[in-house]
Scaffold this active site. Structure first.
Site, PDB file in Angstrom:
ATOM      1  N   LYS A   1     -24.348  -6.709  27.421  1.00  0.00           N
ATOM      2  CA  LYS A   1     -23.836  -6.626  26.134  1.00  0.00           C
ATOM      3  C   LYS A   1     -23.549  -8.146  25.824  1.00  0.00           C
ATOM      4  CE  LYS A   1     -23.859  -2.343  25.500  1.00  0.00           C
ATOM      5  NZ  LYS A   1     -22.670  -1.809  25.214  1.00  0.00           N
TER       6      LYS A   1
ATOM      7  N   GLN B   1     -18.829   2.783  38.530  1.00  0.00           N
ATOM      8  CA  GLN B   1     -19.804   2.446  37.730  1.00  0.00           C
ATOM      9  C   GLN B   1     -20.784   1.478  38.053  1.00  0.00           C
ATOM     10  OE1 GLN B   1     -17.094   2.665  34.458  1.00  0.00           O
ATOM     11  NE2 GLN B   1     -17.513   0.408  34.028  1.00  0.00           N
TER      12      GLN B   1
ATOM     13  N   ASP C   1     -25.377  -1.014  29.368  1.00  0.00           N
ATOM     14  CA  ASP C   1     -25.397  -1.753  30.633  1.00  0.00           C
ATOM     15  C   ASP C   1     -24.682  -1.166  31.906  1.00  0.00           C
ATOM     16  OD1 ASP C   1     -23.001  -1.695  29.386  1.00  0.00           O
ATOM     17  OD2 ASP C   1     -22.440  -3.877  29.792  1.00  0.00           O
TER      18      ASP C   1
ATOM     19  N   ASP D   1     -10.471   3.501  36.382  1.00  0.00           N
ATOM     20  CA  ASP D   1     -11.141   3.447  35.137  1.00  0.00           C
ATOM     21  C   ASP D   1     -11.906   4.786  35.236  1.00  0.00           C
ATOM     22  OD1 ASP D   1     -12.036   1.977  32.761  1.00  0.00           O
ATOM     23  OD2 ASP D   1     -14.028   2.654  33.659  1.00  0.00           O
ATOM     24  N   ASN D   2     -11.388   5.521  33.904  1.00  0.00           N
ATOM     25  CA  ASN D   2     -11.953   7.001  33.760  1.00  0.00           C
ATOM     26  C   ASN D   2     -12.121   7.963  35.068  1.00  0.00           C
ATOM     27  OD1 ASN D   2     -12.749   6.515  30.901  1.00  0.00           O
ATOM     28  ND2 ASN D   2     -14.326   5.252  31.378  1.00  0.00           N
TER      29      ASN D   2
ATOM     30  N   GLU E   1      -6.355   5.853  34.425  1.00  0.00           N
ATOM     31  CA  GLU E   1      -6.831   5.491  33.056  1.00  0.00           C
ATOM     32  C   GLU E   1      -7.602   6.633  32.470  1.00  0.00           C
ATOM     33  OE1 GLU E   1      -9.183   3.957  29.989  1.00  0.00           O
ATOM     34  OE2 GLU E   1     -10.069   4.496  31.738  1.00  0.00           O
TER      35      GLU E   1
ATOM     36  N   LYS F   1     -13.798  -8.027  26.407  1.00  0.00           N
ATOM     37  CA  LYS F   1     -14.786  -7.498  27.319  1.00  0.00           C
ATOM     38  C   LYS F   1     -16.334  -8.152  27.159  1.00  0.00           C
ATOM     39  CE  LYS F   1     -14.939  -3.211  27.206  1.00  0.00           C
ATOM     40  NZ  LYS F   1     -15.017  -1.757  27.067  1.00  0.00           N
ATOM     41  N   TYR F   2     -16.431  -9.006  25.984  1.00  0.00           N
ATOM     42  CA  TYR F   2     -17.928  -9.249  25.771  1.00  0.00           C
ATOM     43  C   TYR F   2     -17.908 -10.919  25.631  1.00  0.00           C
ATOM     44  CZ  TYR F   2     -17.920  -4.541  24.661  1.00  0.00           C
ATOM     45  OH  TYR F   2     -17.629  -3.075  24.782  1.00  0.00           O
TER      46      TYR F   2
END
Length: 657
Positions: A255, A315, A350, A386-387, A415, A526-527
């Site tokens: 990204k 992930q 991504d 995360d998640n 989270e 984040k990017y």
């Protein structure tokens, strides 16, 4: 019949979660209230204790329970060390106390109690022959008492009162409660309880991205740059420093800035696209530094009173080594590709996800557990996950238990901004802390309703919320137009309502630039790499220092469930208090970032046993001055541009200031 012995009823045990399927949460070394309904047939006196033991141990401790009202009993249970425990309740008929009450009535009515005194002697004698509970000191006391009583005339009425006063003295009643026979002793089943270390219940988190700590847009930050930031973070009063993923970042579908699909050559990509030729979840992004550098950071953070928390994100980028080494851990599409991750309408081109069953079970589960243990060996004992709601509940229950078997002090933050029952289930299966809906509760009614649910219903035994005010993913709409007053308001609410709370760096300079129409940051870290000037005008560092200092100084602010809302006759002002022993803190917050509000506040004099017209000493915890409030009601105005909140300590009569 075996059932005949269990004559008492034990119901409504407060720490029982789903019939004992899951463990309630407590903090090691701190008292935790255990309640239950306990009763029996007839009018005999009863008694009860809370039993506790370390799981797998045969050493059982007990804590006496106290009658409250309407057959409700309570005890303050303190488990001495972190880890898995089991808790039960034992109740019985107290025949000596029953005797004491009945004989007192007869004696007061002028009736002869000669026979009853002999019955009392028999009950005392039975304590000497009970089930080994009488210690030597207790046996000597009872033996001496019986010997002294034996020398008294048994038939003279004027001596009966003296004998009864001796045999039924309060200290004898207390002794018999401790060592006397427990008739019809009825146990409750053992319930699991997990004792966390204190940081699971009380913590202040500061989140930053290590790659943005160089002070230059042209240089990737390193762990050494983060070490340089530690004095600032500790000066603000935080005790947990949290990093998003610090692993190698993939290049496939990388990204660009603001989540575009067309990155420039120098765009660093999202740290959540984990995995590259340099390695996966057990590797470091090369530009951050080596493992020696990371170890130096962990040590330096510890020297500053900070713990490092890491993101555990299950992930993979399309470049993750697992895809080549373990293709059976992924779902392949008919055309030979792996579907990228989605959370409609969001797309994460991504990232690809693993699956947890079929060919991935058990090897993937073991690999993920070992990754957590790998970082535990590196000195990390706090993980923000995360998640987690998109991964199987059984996996989390197994994995967390496996990690805690090696180190019961490891903390997991879930989270999961999802459905309430899913969030509660994650807490049940073992997560120490949970993200919450606090981020989107802004009005007086919303906050009162939600905090009452979290602190006064059964969820309080399993779920510890962490009130993050912002995250790299969430730029709340309330802050978009609130200006500096709104940031101060949300900070105070998070820090004083929650036992755990956190901010994402940039909050202290009221960073609120948003992607139009979205709760996302414009130019998100984040990017891209960012450069931050945290000392720019309008920063709220002083508010942050104040809140974290008050949290350290006042035990009332370091606990969560003893929260009470009080009257403030404005829909825009939230009034609440917390108490721990003699420490009572009262807070007023203006929820309107644009307007001043004058209101009548309620002084909870009844909490101190005082009448409505009484006076009480008050310390202004913001300015440090002390004064007296006279009467139950006072008037106050909160100006959003000067100070949208007030924090008071109410000092009970006779308590030293």
């Amino acid at each position: 019949m075996a059932l005949a012995a269990e004559r008492l009823a034990i119901e409504g045990v407060s720490i029982e979660v789903d019939g004992g399927r899951f463990a309630a949460k407590v903090v090691a070394g701190q008292p935790y209230e255990v309640e239950a309904d306990i009763f029996s047939d007839g009018h005999d006196s009863i008694d009860a204790v809370v039993l506790f033991q370390r799981k797998g141990s045969d050493e059982v401790g007990e804590t006496p329970m106290t009658f409250v009202e309407n057959d409700r009993w309570t005890a303050d249970l303190t488990l001495p060390e972190p880890g898995d425990h089991e808790v039960s309740i034992l109740a019985w008929r107290d025949l000596f106390l029953t005797w004491r009450k009945e004989v007192a009535k007869k004696h007061a009515a002028g009736q002869s109690i000669a026979l009853e005194l002999e019955e009392g002697r028999q009950l005392l004698s039975a304590a000497l022959e009970s089930d080994g509970r009488a210690d030597e000191a207790g046996r000597q006391t009872i033996t001496a008492l019986l010997g002294e009583d034996a020398g008294q005339p048994a038939s003279e009425a004027d001596h009966e009162g003296l004998r009864f006063a001796r045999l039924g003295a309060p200290d004898v009643v207390a002794l018999m409660r401790r060592i006397g026979p427990r008739t019809n002793a009825t146990p409750y089943r053992w319930l699991p309880v997990f004792a966390d270390r204190e940081a699971a219940a009380v913590s202040a988190w500061y989140e930053l991205m290590p790659r943005s700590q160089s002070g230059s847009m042209d240089r990737h930050g390193t762990f050494d740059d983060v070490i340089g930031r530690l004095p600032y973070i500790r000066d603000l009063g935080f005790d947990v420093l949290y990093f998003p993923p610090i692993h190698p970042i993939g290049k496939t579908n990388r990204k660009g800035r603001n989540n575009t699909l067309t990155p420039a050559d120098d765009d660093p990509g999202s740290p959540y696209a984990i995995g590259a030729p340099e390695g996966g979840h057990d590797a470091l992004h090369p530009e951050l530094g080596s493992f020696d550098d990371f170890a130096r950071l962990v040590s330096a953070a510890r020297d500053h009173g900070l713990e490092i928390a890491l993101d555990f994100a299950i992930q993979c980028s399309p470049d993750h080594p697992w895809i080549r080494e373990h293709p059976e851990w992924f779902d392949w599409r008919p055309d030979g590709t792996i579907k990228f991750a989605e959370n409609p309408p969001k797309k994460y081109e991504d990232i690809v996800n693993v699956h947890f069953y079929r060919g991935a079970l058990p090897d993937l589960w073991i690999a993920l557990r070992d990754i957590v243990l790998f970082w535990v060996d590196k000195g990390v004992r706090i993980f923000r996950v995360d998640n987690p709601h998109t991964k199987p509940f059984p996996f989390w229950e197994w994995m967390i238990a496996e990690v805690r078997a090696k180190d019961p002090g490891v903390i997991f933050l879930a989270e999961a901004f999802t459905r309430p029952k899913v969030m509660a289930r994650l807490a049940k299966v073992g997560f120490s802390q949970s993200y919450s809906y606090f981020t989107w509760r802004n009005t007086k009614d919303e906050l009162t309703e939600y905090l009452t649910e979290l602190t006064a219903t059964d969820v309080r035994h399993i779920m510890r919320p962490n009130f993050f005010v912002t995250t790299p993913d969430i730029n709340p709409r309330f802050l978009h137009a609130s200006g500096r007053p709104g940031f101060r308001t949300r900070l105070v609410l998070a820090a004083t309502l929650g036992g755990n709370y956190g901010i994402y760096n940039g909050y202290e300079i009221c960073e609120a630039a948003a992607v139009p129409g979205k709760e996302e940051f414009l130019d998100s870290e984040k990017y891209q790499i960012r450069v931050w000037d945290m000392d720019q005008p309008g920063n709220i560092q002083d508010d942050i220092r104040l809140m974290n200092r008050l949290r350290h100084e006042h035990p009332a602010l370091r606990q969560f469930t003893d929260l009470t809302f009080y009257e403030a006759d404005s829909d825009h002002v939230l009034a609440y208090g917390k108490q721990a022993g003699d420490d009572f803190v009262l807070v007023h917050v203006n929820l309107d970032p644009h307007n001043a509000h004058e209101f009548r506040l309620e002084v909870p004099l009844w909490k101190f046993g005082l009448p409505d017209e009484a006076s009480i000493e008050v310390r202004d915890l913001i300015n440090g001055n002390s004064f007296t409030w006279h009467g139950k009601y006072q008037w106050l105005t909160l100006e959003p541009d000067t100070r949208p909140y007030a924090v008071w300590q109410l000092i009970a009569p006779g308590v030293a200031c």
